[in-house]
Write an enzyme that holds these catalytic residues in place. Structure first.
Site, PDB file in Angstrom:
ATOM      1  N   ARG A  94       0.841  -1.712  -0.164  1.00  0.00           N
ATOM      2  CA  ARG A  94      -0.166   0.292  -0.121  1.00  0.00           C
ATOM      3  C   ARG A  94       0.782   0.774   0.436  1.00  0.00           C
ATOM      4  O   ARG A  94       0.692   1.816   0.084  1.00  0.00           O
ATOM      5  CB  ARG A  94      -0.848   0.181   1.522  1.00  0.00           C
ATOM      6  N   LYS A  95       1.909   0.928   0.112  1.00  0.00           N
ATOM      7  CA  LYS A  95       2.640   2.184   0.745  1.00  0.00           C
ATOM      8  C   LYS A  95       3.428   2.104  -0.884  1.00  0.00           C
ATOM      9  O   LYS A  95       3.449   1.353  -2.049  1.00  0.00           O
ATOM     10  CB  LYS A  95       4.055   2.019   1.078  1.00  0.00           C
ATOM     11  N   SER A  96       4.479   3.774  -1.585  1.00  0.00           N
ATOM     12  CA  SER A  96       5.042   3.991  -2.219  1.00  0.00           C
ATOM     13  C   SER A  96       5.891   3.486  -3.299  1.00  0.00           C
ATOM     14  O   SER A  96       6.101   2.651  -3.997  1.00  0.00           O
ATOM     15  CB  SER A  96       5.148   5.564  -2.370  1.00  0.00           C
TER      16      SER A  96
END
Ligand SMILES: *Cc1c(COP(=O)(O)O)cnc(C)c1O
Length: 391
Positions: A182-184
Site C-alpha cells: 500500500r506504500k509508494s
C-alpha cells in the site's frame, strides 16, 4: 459490465527489473539479511540523510524495535495520534507500556500539537509523530510542546517526503518506514529504521537479530565462523530477507519519480474536483513535500449528497475502489475496552474515521483511470440538489 474499468486503491509498481534483481540471491544462495540488505540500507540512509538505516521485516516491527531499544517498559506512557494505522499503537503495547491517544488536526489528519501538550505527564517517555498518508507532521510545533521528550517518527507512508526541505525520519530519535504494497515503494512486506544515534543504532542492530552480538555476515567472514555469537539482550527475528533487499534497492531508485508522479496527479484531482463543495481534497503546506501514499479526501457530512458509505458503495459499483483514510484506533475494540475509551475522547479522529475517503492514486494508474474517477465523482454530485441519486 464485463469490460468495465476497474481502478484499484493501490497496486505496487513492480516488474521485470525487481524480478531480475532477485536472481543473484537465488544464484548465491544468500536469502536472508546479507549483502543486498546492506546495499539497500546504505542507499536508503543516503537518500534520507540519515547516519544509519536498518532494514526490518515491516514498519510494525521497526516501530517495536525503536521503542524496545529505547527501553520503553510497563508504566511508561507513549503519546500516539488516535487517527492512524493500528500498528502505531500496537508497538506501545508490545512493550507493555500505555498508549495515550491524542486528537488530530482535522485539516491535515496529523497529530495536533496542542492535544499532545495537554497529555504530557511525568510518565511520558516518547511521542510518536505519524506522517499520515505521506504528509509531514508539524515537527516544529511538536518540538515546542515536547521539549526533552523524544519524538519517534512513524514515517510508514513518508519515504521521499520532506519537511522544510529535509527528508523525514531523523527529526526525532528515530523513524520507521514501511514497504508494504500500500506504500509508494514496496518489498512485499518490509520496513526500515533510520537514526543518527550511534548507540541506539547498535542496540537495534542486535535486537533485530535475536540479540546476537555480531551479525551472520560478520561471523561468517570473521576468523572463527564455526563459533556461535554471544547473546546479552532479549532480541527478536525482525530481519529483512536479501530477496526483499534486492527488490527494495530497485524500488528506491524509482522513489523520486513515483513521488513526482503522485504529486502531478494529486494536483490534477485538486483542480478537477475543486467544484465539488461536498468533497475536500488534501493539500500540503508550501514548505512540505507530500508523498501522497494515499489521496485522502473529506466527505463533508453536511453538504454531501449522500452519506460517505453510500458514496463508497456507488463507486465500488462502477469499479472504483475507495477506503476510509484509516481508523480511529482509540475506538477499536482492543483499545476501547482495555482503556475504557469513548469515540468522543478524540472527536476529530472519530470524525475522520467516519468521513475520510481515500480515492485511487498510485503509480500503476493511467490518465484515463484518473479521468474516470473524476467523472464518476462528478456524477455523484449530480448538480441537481441533495436528493439526486444519479443512475
Ligand atoms: C502501513 C503503516 C504501518 C505499518 O506498516 P507495516 O509495514 O505494514 O507493518 C504503520 N503505521 C502507519 C501510519 C502505516 O500507514
Amino acid at each position: 459490465m464485463s469490460n468495465q474499468r476497474i481502478v484499484h486503491i493501490a497496486t505496487p509498481a513492480v516488474g521485470e527489473e525487481e524480478f531480475q534483481a532477485c536472481r543473484e540471491c537465488f544464484e548465491t544462495g544468500w536469502m536472508t539479511q546479507g549483502p543486498k540488505v546492506a546495499e539497500f540500507e546504505k542507499a536508503f540512509a543516503e537518500r534520507h540523510e540519515a547516519g544509519h538505516a536498518l532494514a526490518t521485516s515491516s514498519c510494525s516491527t521497526a516501530l517495536h524495535l525503536i521503542l524496545a531499544a529505547m527501553d520503553i517498559k510497563p508504566g511508561d506512557e507513549v503519546i500516539v495520534p488516535a487517527f492512524t494505522w493500528i500498528a502505531t499503537a500496537n508497538a506501545v503495547l508490545y512493550c507493555r507500556a500505555t498508549p495515550i491517544f491524542v486528537d488530530i488536526d482535522p485539516e491535515t489528519f496529523n497529530i495536533d500539537p496542542a492535544s499532545v501538550a495537554a497529555k504530557i505527564t511525568d510518565k511520558t517517555r516518547a511521542v510518536i509523530a505519524v506522517h499520515l498518508f505521506g504528509l509531514p507532521a508539524d515537527i516544529d510545533a511538536l518540538r515546542e510542546v515536547t521539549g526533552d521528550i523524544p519524538i519517534v517518527e512513524d514515517a510508514a507512508c513518508g519515504a521521499g517526503a520532506a519537511y522544510k526541505g529535509r527528508p523525514l525520519g531523523t527529526f526525532g530519535v528515530a523513524g520507521a518506514f514501511s514497504f508494504h504494497p500500500r506504500k509508494s515503494i514496496s518489498t512485499g512486506e518490509g520496513g526500515m529504521v533510520v537514526t543518527n544515534d550511534d548507540a541506539l543504532a547498535a542496540t537495534m542492530d542486535k535486537m533485530r537479530n535475536h540479540g546476537a552480538e555480531i551479525s551472520e555476515a560478520q561471523r561468517l567472514h570473521g576468523p572463527r565462523p564455526y563459533l556461535l555469537p554471544e547473546f546479552n539482550v532479549l532480541g527478536y527475528n525482525y530481519r529483512m530477507t536479501d530477496l526483499q533487499g534486492a527488490v527494495g534497492l530497485v524500488q528506491l531508485g524509482k522513489l523520486d519519480a513515483f513521488i513526482d508522479e503522485r504529486n502531478h496527479w494529486a494536483d490534477f484531482y485538486r483542480r478537477e474536483l475543486a467544484g465539488l463543495d461536498w468533497l475536500r481534497c488534501p493539500t500540503a503546506p508550501a514548505d512540505c513535500r507530500h508523498a501522497y501514499q494515499a489521496f485522502v479526501t473529506w466527505v463533508d457530512p453536511e453538504r454531501s449528497p449522500q452519506p460517505r458509505n453510500v458514496i463508497m458503495e456507488r463507486l465500488k459499483m462502477v469499479g472504483i475502489a475507495t477506503r476510509p483514510g484509516t481508523h480511529a484506533v482509540h475506538a477499536l475494540g482492543l483499545y476501547r475496552d482495555r482503556f475504557g475509551l469513548k469515540p468522543e475522547d478524540c472527536p476529530n479522529a472519530w470524525a475522520a474515521d467516519r468521513n475520510s475517503m481515500a480515492i485511487p492514486l498510485h503509480n500503476r494508474m493511467t490518465a484515463e483511470d484518473y479521468e474516470y474517477v473524476v467523472e464518476q465523482l462528478k456524477k455523484i454530485a449530480g448538480g441537481a440538489g441533495k436528493m439526486c441519486v444519479c443512475e
